[in-house]
Motif scaffolding. Structure first.
Motif, short mmCIF file in Angstrom:
data_model
loop_
_atom_site.label_atom_id
_atom_site.label_comp_id
_atom_site.label_asym_id
_atom_site.label_seq_id
_atom_site.Cartn_x
_atom_site.Cartn_y
_atom_site.Cartn_z
N GLY A 195 1.56 8.28 -4.46
CA GLY A 195 2.80 7.96 -5.16
C GLY A 195 3.20 6.50 -5.01
N ASP A 196 2.99 5.93 -3.81
CA ASP A 196 3.40 4.53 -3.61
C ASP A 196 2.29 3.54 -4.01
OD1 ASP A 196 1.50 4.72 -1.63
OD2 ASP A 196 2.92 4.51 0.05
N MET A 197 1.15 4.09 -4.43
CA MET A 197 0.00 3.28 -4.90
C MET A 197 -0.59 2.38 -3.81
SD MET A 197 0.44 2.48 -8.87
CE MET A 197 0.93 3.71 -10.04
N ASN A 198 -0.31 2.67 -2.54
CA ASN A 198 -0.91 1.90 -1.46
C ASN A 198 -2.21 2.51 -0.97
OD1 ASN A 198 1.01 -0.12 -1.35
ND2 ASN A 198 2.34 1.03 0.03
N THR A 199 -2.39 3.80 -1.26
CA THR A 199 -3.63 4.46 -0.87
C THR A 199 -4.19 5.23 -2.06
OG1 THR A 199 -2.49 6.47 -0.14
CG2 THR A 199 -2.87 4.77 1.53
N PHE A 200 -5.48 5.54 -1.99
CA PHE A 200 -6.05 6.45 -2.98
C PHE A 200 -7.10 7.32 -2.30
CE2 PHE A 200 -9.14 3.00 -3.26
CZ PHE A 200 -10.34 3.62 -3.57
N ASN A 239 2.51 13.59 -0.85
CA ASN A 239 1.49 12.63 -0.39
C ASN A 239 0.99 12.89 1.04
OD1 ASN A 239 1.23 10.94 -2.74
ND2 ASN A 239 3.28 10.20 -2.29
N ASN A 240 1.30 14.07 1.61
CA ASN A 240 0.82 14.39 2.95
C ASN A 240 -0.46 15.22 2.94
OD1 ASN A 240 2.74 13.06 4.49
ND2 ASN A 240 4.19 14.75 4.35
N ALA A 241 -0.84 15.67 1.75
CA ALA A 241 -2.05 16.49 1.66
C ALA A 241 -2.76 16.18 0.36
CB ALA A 241 -1.68 17.98 1.72
#
Length: 341
Positions: A195-200, A239-241
């Protein structure tokens, strides 16, 4: 000989580390999903109707992606066209002719200005659809394998996944690669942005899912358990799973904090591989497309099948829920897209 001894030593070290990781994972596995969700009422049966059948493609549809406005979507077909649809009216808003018809993925930029696609041409081509005539903005050409997935971060950046086992962050201003993400040892098939686009997260033919930091290029976590190619992956809304879908006929949920699998979705009768998956806005329902022409609906907490969308005459290749969560779209090799709710 020295090299051989060195290899043996490193193999032993790797095995020891693997055992340590397993032990650490077991130590934090204090509960399972069945127990954790035992107090939750089961989801009711979900029966959706086809509200629209979008007709216009002349060959197999391989991918679709919703715009952030939850109204428009883009679909890619091996008839050599990207079509932009208005899902409210069912009309086509735009058609983008492709140089290579062997397309495998498409993506809509968050702004709604750009779309991208790619496939067996090993390229990601970005188009501006807001100009009077659709204009090719960039041809991103550095992957040495097919392009399997692409997702925009913004109008300036896009991440691609490729059959050359890598993912890549591109600068659309310059058309150059910014960061290459290497860790998979099989064709990279799918990716999804947090969601925050910092990880994928990415899924590949090495049957692993991996979590990456967009900014530093590092692989932060690896998730094992599947026994065949991972074709589809999605973040749980908090975004936790993450949830993965594989050719081994199962979907799995991995918890990022527990660093391991928490539940598997397969009722034993599934003999078809998972081609695509998407989650409802709450995350309670998962819509998974299968090789057997159906899209099954799963209760993510209970691991039970609560419905099925059957209306396609060929493999369901792509699924997507718009940002407002008002329905679900399925695309198929039968050349049609269907919107259900």
């Amino acid at each position: 000989m020295a090299e051989k001894a060195e290899m043996e030593k490193l193999k032993k070290e790797a095995d020891a580390l693997r055992t340590q990781i397993e032990a650490a994972r077991k130590a934090v596995a204090d509960t399972n999903m069945a127990d954790a969700a035992s107090g939750v009422a089961p989801a009711p049966r979900v029966q959706l109707k086809t509200r629209k059948t979008l007709k216009g493609h002349l060959a197999k549809i391989y991918a679709m992606h919703w715009s952030t406005d939850a109204r428009q979507m883009v679909s890619a077909s091996q008839d050599g066209k990207l079509l932009i649809w208005d899902s409210y009216t069912g009309n086509k808003v735009n058609a983008v002719p492709l140089k290579s018809s062997w397309v495998m993925t498409c993506g809509f930029a968050p702004s709604g200005n750009l779309v991208a696609s790619g496939g067996l041409d090993n390229m990601c081509t970005v188009y501006n659809i807001k100009t009077p005539a659709v204009k090719t903005l960039r041809e991103l050409d550095a992957h040495t394998g097919y392009l399997s997935c692409c997702r925009f971060l913004s109008d300036n950046e896009i991440i691609t996944a490729s059959g050359d086992t890598t993912c890549c962050l591109w600068d659309l201003e310059t058309g150059k690669q910014k960061i290459i993400y290497t860790n998979h040892v099989g064709d990279c098939m799918t990716l999804a942005l947090s969601g925050d686009m910092n990880t994928f997260i990415s899924g590949a033919c090495d049957s692993m899912a991996k979590l990456w930091d967009v900014r530093d290029g590092g692989c932060k976590q690896s998730f094992i358990g599947h026994t065949s190619d991972i074709n589809a992956i999605a973040y749980f809304p908090n975004n936790n799973a993450v949830i993965t879908g594989s050719d081994d006929c199962t979907c799995k949920m991995y918890d990022l904090r527990a660093d391991q699998e928490v539940i598997e979705y397969n009722d034993g009768s599934m003999k078809a591989g998972v081609t695509s998956l998407t989650l409802s806005v709450s995350g309670r329902l998962m819509f998974a497309g299968y090789d057997d022409f159906n899209c099954n609906i799963w209760d993510t907490l209970k691991g039970e099948k609560v419905g099925v969308l059957s209306g396609h005459d060929n493999r369901v290749s792509c699924t997507g829920v718009p940002a407002d969560g008002m329905g679900v779209c399925t695309g198929s090799w039968d050349s049609f897209l269907k919107i259900w709710n």
